[in-house]
Write an enzyme that holds these catalytic residues in place. Structure first.
Site, PDB file in Angstrom:
ATOM      1  N   LYS A 194       0.846  -1.195   0.000  1.00 17.07           N
ATOM      2  CA  LYS A 194       0.000   0.000   0.000  1.00 17.07           C
ATOM      3  C   LYS A 194       0.883   1.247   0.000  1.00 17.07           C
ATOM      4  O   LYS A 194       1.542   1.573   0.974  1.00 17.07           O
ATOM      5  CB  LYS A 194      -0.916   0.054   1.226  1.00 17.07           C
ATOM      6  CG  LYS A 194      -1.916   1.211   1.094  1.00 17.07           C
ATOM      7  CD  LYS A 194      -2.611   1.575   2.381  1.00 17.07           C
ATOM      8  CE  LYS A 194      -1.874   2.590   3.214  1.00 17.07           C
ATOM      9  NZ  LYS A 194      -1.725   3.916   2.606  1.00 17.07           N
ATOM     10  N   GLU A 268      10.051   0.773  10.457  1.00 17.14           N
ATOM     11  CA  GLU A 268      11.073   1.794  10.220  1.00 17.14           C
ATOM     12  C   GLU A 268      10.371   3.123  10.403  1.00 17.14           C
ATOM     13  O   GLU A 268       9.539   3.503   9.587  1.00 17.14           O
ATOM     14  CB  GLU A 268      11.657   1.625   8.823  1.00 17.14           C
ATOM     15  CG  GLU A 268      13.034   2.229   8.688  1.00 17.14           C
ATOM     16  CD  GLU A 268      12.966   3.666   8.229  1.00 17.14           C
ATOM     17  OE1 GLU A 268      12.881   4.543   9.120  1.00 17.14           O
ATOM     18  OE2 GLU A 268      12.970   3.918   7.025  1.00 17.14           O
ATOM     19  N   CYS A 302      13.441  10.333   7.115  1.00 18.25           N
ATOM     20  CA  CYS A 302      13.403   9.866   8.500  1.00 18.25           C
ATOM     21  C   CYS A 302      14.782   9.933   9.141  1.00 18.25           C
ATOM     22  O   CYS A 302      14.895  10.130  10.339  1.00 18.25           O
ATOM     23  CB  CYS A 302      12.831   8.465   8.567  1.00 18.25           C
ATOM     24  SG  CYS A 302      13.493   7.406   7.286  1.00 18.25           S
ATOM     25  N   GLU A 399      10.266  15.276  15.890  1.00 16.87           N
ATOM     26  CA  GLU A 399      10.565  15.155  14.470  1.00 16.87           C
ATOM     27  C   GLU A 399       9.687  16.143  13.691  1.00 16.87           C
ATOM     28  O   GLU A 399       8.463  16.092  13.781  1.00 16.87           O
ATOM     29  CB  GLU A 399      10.295  13.728  13.986  1.00 16.87           C
ATOM     30  CG  GLU A 399      10.671  13.546  12.521  1.00 16.87           C
ATOM     31  CD  GLU A 399      10.442  12.122  12.022  1.00 16.87           C
ATOM     32  OE1 GLU A 399       9.393  11.550  12.324  1.00 16.87           O
ATOM     33  OE2 GLU A 399      11.336  11.595  11.338  1.00 16.87           O
TER      34      GLU A 399
END
Lengths: 493, 295
Positions: A194, A268, A302, A399
């Site tokens: 997906k 992850e 990331c 983040e």
């Protein structure tokens, strides 16, 4: 004011480059896309569609099917059925299909690069030179492993797991699809993938390649949709393995949802990497590493080096050089070959980034943005530096996933390590020093899955990638990446 | 100044950065103005044993009027051996094109310091506006940094009003770290330009090495507020490469450096390729090399 502050370079009225847009004449995007299930594009059972847009101007690129539960059931059923023969196929034949997909990506590289930049907003230079070549490289690399698994894990019998549900993010759409699909296929698994809802196009183009490659039906299925589609996939009882790349928040939900099941899981997730500059570093190259670390892909990375830790003795020099370097970064049209920083992926993401810039302002931090012009239409954010950021600041802790760098200083090696590790994340880090011994010492003490020395954001299919702590678990890439898609059993001896 | 502690250079990072400039796409107006700027930055050079007065006169004509049909600027300077300076001076009178002369036992620099000073004075007296000296690479590699520094300062003094270009001959210095050190020595000793190469050995100017020299000039400017100039020489023979260098200059030192006061190309073949490209921009067609004068 120190002496170095008094003289500065000017980058505003000189030689300006004319627009150099990459042509889009050669690509075709359908008005509407179905789902790729059992080797065919099919309409969604629910007939619901959502738009995918070009973030640099807001134009609609295509209508994408939103897969509902029935669609996901069909896709998983197809993958489950295909697993029976695919898992038993001669591994060297499996390799042939994967090699073929790799070559077909190379052949259509230009088309993929343009679509990736159109749909996601990243500069064409990056999609052309990094995303697409690396995606092909991952397929080539894992194709090579398909018939050598017993050598990767001596003394073990290797068995595929089954149906892998793979959910990927919007920051590297095709590359993440390659990271996920290539090792899964090489190990003999079948896949339901997906893609992210804001960037589904290259995955659907990949579906075309998969169809043309003659890969047996159902081995790879691609279902589009948002979080709900993802949750149907995660909760499906016939899924044997889940590989997710995305936010830590969603990662936690998936881990909860898969508790008490037999599903294998790799995550992850986010990061807040420290990029550490020592006074003996090659400063001018470090400046490039800092820029590449945080502004690569608009900071939608990331493993971005979003916290800059600079040894106090070179803080002035590094700050001054960083500011000057920002002036020559070109922000704008993702399809212009000269663009360094493209469009923010979505309106929601731009809002999130802007809210963090407000946080920095409210905290009273010194902020710097370049004089470069930013297009008025579309979602753009100027590369932004915040100075004197405290360890307790939200800018140092959370983040942001955008082109915003939090700059901090340190005095000693121990302080650098303590600050770098003082985060719930642990995906990556950078160390800049001329001293090899210092680099190795740091790399053994930093709690991060990937540590770069005197470079940053370098990726290679042979190198494992993954996190510590809330950055997730499991590794992708390299031999390590195979393990996540295999059941290893001891050989009877 | 302790030249043992000059900044560290990471070669891989340096090369990577230099390559990024090559990925800039220069089109239309930017290309046209870039080509003209590059032409105006050329030090048209002839440094051969067989150079004659007639040869130099022809070169001077080319320097003043690179092409009689195109609306293009003159080049920056003509660079010759000291014995041909007066010829060049006469030929270039009133044109604004400078006369540059090599000196200091070019290209090896292996001679006595007094003779180097004398040679410099001779070239200046003959009418040289600029002096291209070579550093004593032997002394540099022996670690005699102060000797190299003093020698440059001495030549600078002998130059009087002439601007001094200091040739490092980077191909003989080994590593980027060494070249950075030599750049700093040349800048602090008073060199007006730092220049990569003599053009007499096989490794001449490269983009990574030129980049680190530009960065040395930037750091010198940051510390002193004084602008210094850069001259890559040798090996830059096509317009595309020249544009890459201009991109590098533009994005490293910025607006103030974008003129032939602060940047030069030491080249002999580059001019014709620039002219060929300029003509193509005007007419839409490439013309045969035979349409451009070979001087």
């Amino acid at each position: 004011m120190t002496k170095t502050d008094s003289f500065s370079l000017k980058f505003n009225d000189g030689w300006k480059y004319d627009p150099a847009p990459e042509s889009i004449d050669h690509i075709s995007i359908a008005e509407q896309y179905g789902l790729f299930i059992n080797g065919e594009f099919v309409n969604s059972e629910g007939s619901k569609y959502f738009k995918t847009i070009n973030p640099s101007n807001g134009d609609t690129l295509s209508k994408i099917s939103e897969a509902n539960k029935k669609d996901v059931d069909k896709a998983v059923d197809a993958a489950k059925a295909a697993f029976k023969s695919w898992s038993k196929m001669d591994p060297s034949d499996r390799a042939k299909y994967i090699f073929r997909i790799a070559r077909m990506i190379q052949e259509r590289a230009r088309e993929f690069a343009v679509i990736e930049s159109l749909d996601g907003g990243k500069p064409i230079r990056e999609s052309r030179d990094i995303d697409i070549p690396l995606a092909a490289a991952h397929f080539f690399y894992y194709a090579g492993w398909a018939d050598k698994l017993e050598y990767a894990f001596p003394g073990k019998n290797t068995k595929p797991i089954g149906v892998a549900a793979q959910i990927i993010p919007w920051n590297f759409p095709l590359l993440m699809a390659a990271w996920k699909i290539a090792p899964a296929l090489a190990c003999g698994n079948t896949v339901v993938l997906k893609p992210a809802e804001t960037t589904p196009l290259t995955a659907l183009k990949l579906a075309e390649i998969i169809k043309d490659s003659g890969l047996p039906k159902g081995v790879v299925n691609i279902v589009t949709g948002a979080g709900k589609t993802g949750s149907y996939l995660v909760e499906h009882p016939d899924v044997d393995k889940i590989a997710f790349t995305g936010s830590t928040e969603v990662g936690k939900l998936i881990r909860r949802a898969t508790a008490e099941t037999n599903k294998k899981l790799t995550l992850e997730l986010g990061g807040k990497a420290a990029n550490i500059i020592f006074e003996d570093a090659p400063i001018d190259q470090a400046i490039e590493g800092i820029i590449n670390g945080i502004f690569f892909n608009q900071g939608h990375v990331c493993c971005a080096g979003s916290r800059l830790l600079v040894q106090e003795s070179v803080l002035d020099e590094v700050s001054k050089k960083l500011k000057a370097r920002l002036e020559s970064l070109i922000v704008g049209d993702p399809l212009d070959k000269n663009t360094d920083v493209g469009a923010i992926n979505s309106e929601a993401q731009l809002e999130k980034i802007n809210s963090y810039i407000q946080v920095g302002k409210k905290e009273g931090l010194e902020m710097f943005q370049s004089n470069s012009k930013v297009p008025s239409k579309g979602f753009f954010c100027k590369p932004t530096l915040f100075f004197n950021v405290a360890q307790s600041s939200r800018l140092a802790k959370e983040e942001i996933f955008g082109p915003v760098l939090a700059i901090q200083s340190f005095r000693t090696v121990d302080e650098a390590i303590e600050k770098a590790n003082n985060t719930p994340y642990g995906l990556s880090a950078g160390v800049w020093t001329d001293k090899g011994s210092k680099a190795f010492n740091m790399s053994s003490k930093l709690k991060a899955g990937v540590i770069w020395a005197n470079t940053y954001n370098k990726f290679d299919p042979t190198s494992p990638f993954g996190g510590y702590k809330e950055s997730g678990f499991g590794r992708e890439g390299g031999v390590h990446g195979l393990k996540e898609y295999l059941i290893l059993e001891n050989q009877e001896g | 100044m302790d030249f043992k502690n000059t900044p560290n250079i990471d070669q891989q990072g340096l090369i990577e950065r230099a390559n990024r400039f090559k990925s800039r796409s220069i089109k239309k107006e930017a290309k046209l103005s870039g080509l003209k700027l590059a032409l105006s930055m050329i030090d048209l050079t002839t440094l051969e044993g067989k150079d004659t007065k007639e040869k130099v006169k022809q070169l001077c004509m080319k320097a003043v009027h690179p092409d009689l049909e195109l609306n293009v600027p003159s080049v920056a300077a003509v660079c010759v051996y000291p014995s041909l300076v007066s010829t060049a001076k006469k030929a270039l009178k009133g044109s604004g094109v400078k006369v540059a002369s090599v000196a200091t036992a070019f290209p090896s620099g292996q001679s006595d310091q007094k003779l180097k000073v004398e040679e410099t004075k001779y070239a200046v007296n003959e009418g040289a506006d600029e002096i291209d000296m070579v550093i004593s690479r032997g002394k540099f590699l022996e670690g005699e940094y102060n000797y190299v520094f003093d020698e440059i300062a001495m030549i600078k003094e002998a130059c009087g009003k002439a601007r001094l270009k200091v040739i490092l001959e980077t191909g003989e210095l080994g590593t980027p770290d060494q070249i950075r050190k030599a750049s700093d020595i040349a800048l602090y000793a008073g060199g007006d330009f730092i220049k990569t190469s003599t053009g007499k050995i096989s490794q001449a100017a490269t983009m990574p090495i030129s980049l680190l020299m530009l960065e040395a000039i930037r750091d010198f400017y940051y510390k002193t507020g004084e602008m210094r100039a850069m001259k890559p020489a040798g090996g830059i023979s096509d317009a595309k490469t020249a544009l890459h260098y201009l991109v590098m200059l533009n994005e490293t030192l910025g607006d103030q450096w974008m003129s032939n006061q602060w940047f030069r190309f030491g080249a002999s073949r580059l001019a014709n390729d620039l002219l060929m490209q300029l003509k193509k921009q005007q007419s839409g067609f490439y013309q045969s090399a035979d349409y451009f004068s070979k001087d």
